[in-house]
Each structure stands twice: as C-alpha cells, then as structure tokens.
Design an enzyme around this catalytic site. Structure first.
Site, mmCIF file in Angstrom:
data_model
loop_
_atom_site.group_PDB
_atom_site.id
_atom_site.type_symbol
_atom_site.label_atom_id
_atom_site.label_comp_id
_atom_site.label_asym_id
_atom_site.label_seq_id
_atom_site.Cartn_x
_atom_site.Cartn_y
_atom_site.Cartn_z
ATOM 1 N N ASP A 188 69.560 -19.635 -0.731
ATOM 2 C CA ASP A 188 70.312 -19.050 -1.749
ATOM 3 C C ASP A 188 71.316 -18.284 -1.232
ATOM 4 O O ASP A 188 71.243 -17.240 -0.572
ATOM 5 C CB ASP A 188 69.710 -18.400 -2.864
ATOM 6 C CG ASP A 188 70.323 -18.025 -4.109
ATOM 7 O OD1 ASP A 188 71.176 -18.898 -4.473
ATOM 8 O OD2 ASP A 188 69.860 -17.091 -4.826
ATOM 9 N N ASP B 133 77.713 -19.907 0.724
ATOM 10 C CA ASP B 133 78.655 -19.255 -0.140
ATOM 11 C C ASP B 133 79.882 -18.517 0.320
ATOM 12 O O ASP B 133 79.876 -17.420 0.931
ATOM 13 C CB ASP B 133 77.851 -18.097 -1.283
ATOM 14 C CG ASP B 133 78.714 -17.631 -1.990
ATOM 15 O OD1 ASP B 133 79.744 -17.677 -2.174
ATOM 16 O OD2 ASP B 133 78.211 -16.841 -2.921
ATOM 17 N N HIS C 250 75.512 -12.503 -11.940
ATOM 18 C CA HIS C 250 74.101 -12.249 -11.584
ATOM 19 C C HIS C 250 73.255 -10.884 -12.306
ATOM 20 O O HIS C 250 74.282 -10.031 -12.727
ATOM 21 C CB HIS C 250 73.995 -12.097 -9.917
ATOM 22 C CG HIS C 250 74.341 -13.248 -9.268
ATOM 23 N ND1 HIS C 250 75.484 -13.573 -8.797
ATOM 24 C CD2 HIS C 250 73.580 -14.537 -9.166
ATOM 25 C CE1 HIS C 250 75.487 -14.827 -8.359
ATOM 26 N NE2 HIS C 250 74.347 -15.196 -8.483
ATOM 27 N N ILE D 261 67.813 -19.045 -11.549
ATOM 28 C CA ILE D 261 66.831 -18.049 -12.379
ATOM 29 C C ILE D 261 66.206 -17.234 -11.312
ATOM 30 O O ILE D 261 65.220 -17.705 -10.571
ATOM 31 C CB ILE D 261 66.009 -18.989 -13.510
ATOM 32 C CG1 ILE D 261 66.798 -19.906 -14.439
ATOM 33 C CG2 ILE D 261 65.254 -17.734 -14.231
ATOM 34 C CD1 ILE D 261 65.875 -20.816 -15.477
HETATM 35 P P1 13P Z 1 70.016 -14.495 -12.431
HETATM 36 O O1 13P Z 1 70.354 -13.227 -12.042
HETATM 37 O O2 13P Z 1 70.715 -14.535 -13.843
HETATM 38 O O3 13P Z 1 68.807 -14.600 -12.498
HETATM 39 O O4 13P Z 1 70.785 -15.309 -11.335
HETATM 40 C C1 13P Z 1 70.023 -15.802 -10.354
HETATM 41 C C2 13P Z 1 71.033 -16.593 -9.162
HETATM 42 O O5 13P Z 1 72.092 -17.081 -9.592
HETATM 43 C C3 13P Z 1 70.445 -16.742 -7.948
HETATM 44 O O6 13P Z 1 71.350 -17.569 -7.052
HETATM 45 O O1 G3H Z 2 71.797 -14.422 -6.590
HETATM 46 C C1 G3H Z 2 71.149 -13.417 -6.263
HETATM 47 C C2 G3H Z 2 69.641 -13.764 -6.408
HETATM 48 O O2 G3H Z 2 69.198 -13.171 -7.587
HETATM 49 C C3 G3H Z 2 68.878 -13.381 -5.075
HETATM 50 O O3 G3H Z 2 68.891 -11.569 -5.462
HETATM 51 O O4 G3H Z 2 69.717 -11.047 -3.113
HETATM 52 O O5 G3H Z 2 68.241 -9.390 -4.692
HETATM 53 O O6 G3H Z 2 67.672 -11.333 -3.381
HETATM 54 P P1 G3H Z 2 68.703 -10.725 -3.931
HETATM 55 ZN ZN ZN Z 3 73.392 -16.834 -7.322
#
Ligand code: 13P
Ligand code: G3H
Ligand code: ZN
Length: 309
Positions: free
Chosen positions: A82, A104, A180, A255
């Site tokens: 991610d 990204d 986010h 999510i």
């Molecule tokens: P949320 O913060 O809305 O759960 O989004 C998570 C997300 O987009 C992770 O990449």
């Molecule tokens: O988009 C971000 C995700 O919610 C991950 O969050 O970078 O705090 O692990 P993090």
């Molecule tokens: Zn995200």
C-alpha cells in the site's frame, strides 16, 4: 493455492458490480480476524501492507502470516504493498513475493508520475506482479501519507487515458473526495461521483481503486469516547456511497481506520471492565473478533463480495 494477483478478482468484480475489500494489516490478530470473516462468507481478499506496517512488523513476518492465512483458509488472497513511494520499495516487495504493489507517485508532476509508474510496471510485470498507481491526491495524515487538505486535489478525468496507456498500469486509484484517517468531512459528506463516472466512461472495463474508504461507524466512536478516548467529530464515508462506488468502476475499496477503531474500542472497553487483567490474549482475542465482525459486515453489506471467492 499460492498467493494470487488481483487480476481475476477485478475482472469478476467489474462485471458483477461489486468490490474487493483491501484491508491493511500490521499484526497476527488483525490478519486472523479478517481471514475468519472472509472464510465465513467465502470472499476473496486483498491484504495490504503500508511502509509503516513494514517498519513496524518487518515484511517477512507479515508475508509468512499471510501465507499461513492462505493455507488455513484456501481463499484467493492477494498480498499488496500500500502506498509504495519509490521504485526501490516496490522492487523489494516484488522480490519478497508480494503479488501486487502500489506505486504512489501522485505527489510528483504528471510527467514524473508516468515515468516512475512505468518503471515499476515494467519490473513488476516481468515478475508476474500487478501494479496500482494514483492520479490526484487524497488528503490525510497516516505514517506514510501526509497530504494537507489544501494540497489535495481531485483526479482530472482528462488525464486518465494517457496515464494508463503510457504506463500500462493494472489499476488506478483516483481522488473523488475521500481522505485517509477518521476525520474525513467537516460538513456533509460529499463525493464527486461525476468524476468517477467520467473516468469509468473513458476507461471502460478498467478497475478503479478507492482509498480512504473507512466509514468510521458511530458506535465505535461512541465506544472509544465512552471508555476514556477522545475522538470528537470523527466522520467517515457513508456506506451507501461506498455501495454506489462499488456498483460503478470501483473494484478495490481500501479500509484501515475502521479496523484500527474496532481494535481500540474493544481494548478500551475490556480494560475498563477488567482493570486487573494483564494477559494480552485476554484483550487481543476479543479485538480479533471485533475485526472479524466489522470485516464481515463490510463484505456483506458494503462490498458485496461474499460468495465470490
Ligand atoms: P482509511 O483511513 O479510510 O481506512 O483508508 C485506508 C487506505 O486508503 C489505505 O491505503
Ligand atoms: O493509507 C494509509 C494506510 O491507512 C496505512 O497507514 O501508513 O499509518 O500504516 P500507515
Ligand atoms: Zn490509501
């Protein structure tokens, strides 16, 4: 069954008007809670690891836990990076056996976003791995994502065809007003479905990704606040908006915050009711079940991917 890519999942989701849940994972209990839910309702899964999660848990532990989930459940599971922000980070995950990565580069210019994304796509495709990219910028502050509301911007639909054809990317995250974290809207929640519709028209059959898609259930906010927490004004994306997005071109819904809140609300309540307990299994066990319950709800009531494994 080994870990799978999201290719087949997205094809079926697009055709069926539903979306796959992409849940962020950092530890064993969260992975187990998500997988319990998916197993009960026979849903495919994307488990995703942010760079913050890599730092916290070490990707090799997370990879082995996700492999255990595949073995335990027999479900199609895709392991995804991610918000990868560099070629090197994406390459490292590809080399370690992830089946999907997000590059990204949305904070760069359009030309540089194309250049960086294309590089990752070439390396990933050579290794049988799929790639998600992002056009437009979501607001929000997480460990690895830090974009102020002023710097966020909606995706320009006029750019999507050129971006996809020049990068050969497999899916695209777009910005339509989500953000986010747990504080998404100051006033009425509003998403730019007109942008999503136009992107879908310009890229027929192409999977779109929605980040920042936690709905921040009020019962969790209330439970956190009732047991010593302080989250006034927390607000997420209404579930009916997520259902609408899933029926359109959105095939992957991210999510994270909702799972964090389910864990925190459960543990806060547990300690308030059992102040003398100190065995982590006593509070991590209920937290795992809370993750299971919220994921099951999402799969059936929001994503519509139950019985699609
Ligand atoms: P949320 O913060 O809305 O759960 O989004 C998570 C997300 O987009 C992770 O990449
Ligand atoms: O988009 C971000 C995700 O919610 C991950 O969050 O970078 O705090 O692990 P993090
Ligand atoms: Zn995200």
């Amino acid at each position: 069954m080994p870990l799978v890519t999201s290719t087949e999942m997205f094809k079926k989701a697009y055709a069926g008007g539903y979306a796959i849940g992409a849940f962020n994972v950092n530890n064993m209990e969260t992975i187990q809670g998500i997988v319990m839910a998916a197993k009960e309702v026979n849903a495919p899964l994307i488990l995703q690891v942010s760079s913050g999660a890599r730092k916290y848990a070490n990707p090799i532990y997370l990879k082995k836990l996700v492999e255990a989930a595949v073995e335990d459940s027999g479900l199609p599971i895709c392991l995804h990076l991610d918000h990868g922000d560099t070629f090197e980070l994406c390459k490292d995950c590809i080399d370690k056996g992830f089946t999907s990565v997000m590059i990204d580069a949305s904070s760069h210019s359009f030309a540089d976003n194309i250049k960086i994304t294309k590089n990752v796509v070439e390396y990933a495709h050579d290794h049988g791995v799929v790639v998600e990219a992002e056009l437009g910028k979501l607001a929000g502050i997480e460990d690895a994502v830090n974009v102020s509301a002023e710097d966020s911007c909606y995706t320009d639909p006029a750019q999507v065809q050129e971006f996809v054809s020049r990068t050969n990317v497999d899916s695209l995250a777009i910005a339509i007003g989500t953000s986010h974290g747990a504080y998404k809207f100051k006033g009425e929640p509003k998403l730019r479905f007109d942008i999503l519709e136009e992107v879908g028209r310009r890229l027929p059959g192409f999977p779109i990704v929605l980040h920042g898609a936690s709905s921040v259930p009020q019962y969790l906010v209330e439970q956190i606040n009732a047991y010593g927490g302080n989250m006034p004004g927390a607000r997420g994306v209404p579930e009916e908006m997520l259902r609408k997005a899933a029926s359109m071109a959105v095939c992957k819904i991210n999510i994270d915050s909702d799972l964090r809140m389910a864990v925190t609300a459960t543990i806060r309540k547990y300690f308030s009711e059992n102040p003398s307990h100190f065995d982590p299994r006593q509070y991590l066990g209920p937290a795992r079940l809370a993750v299971r319950d919220i994921v099951k709800h999402k799969i059936i009531e929001v994503l519509g991917c139950n019985d699609k494994a």
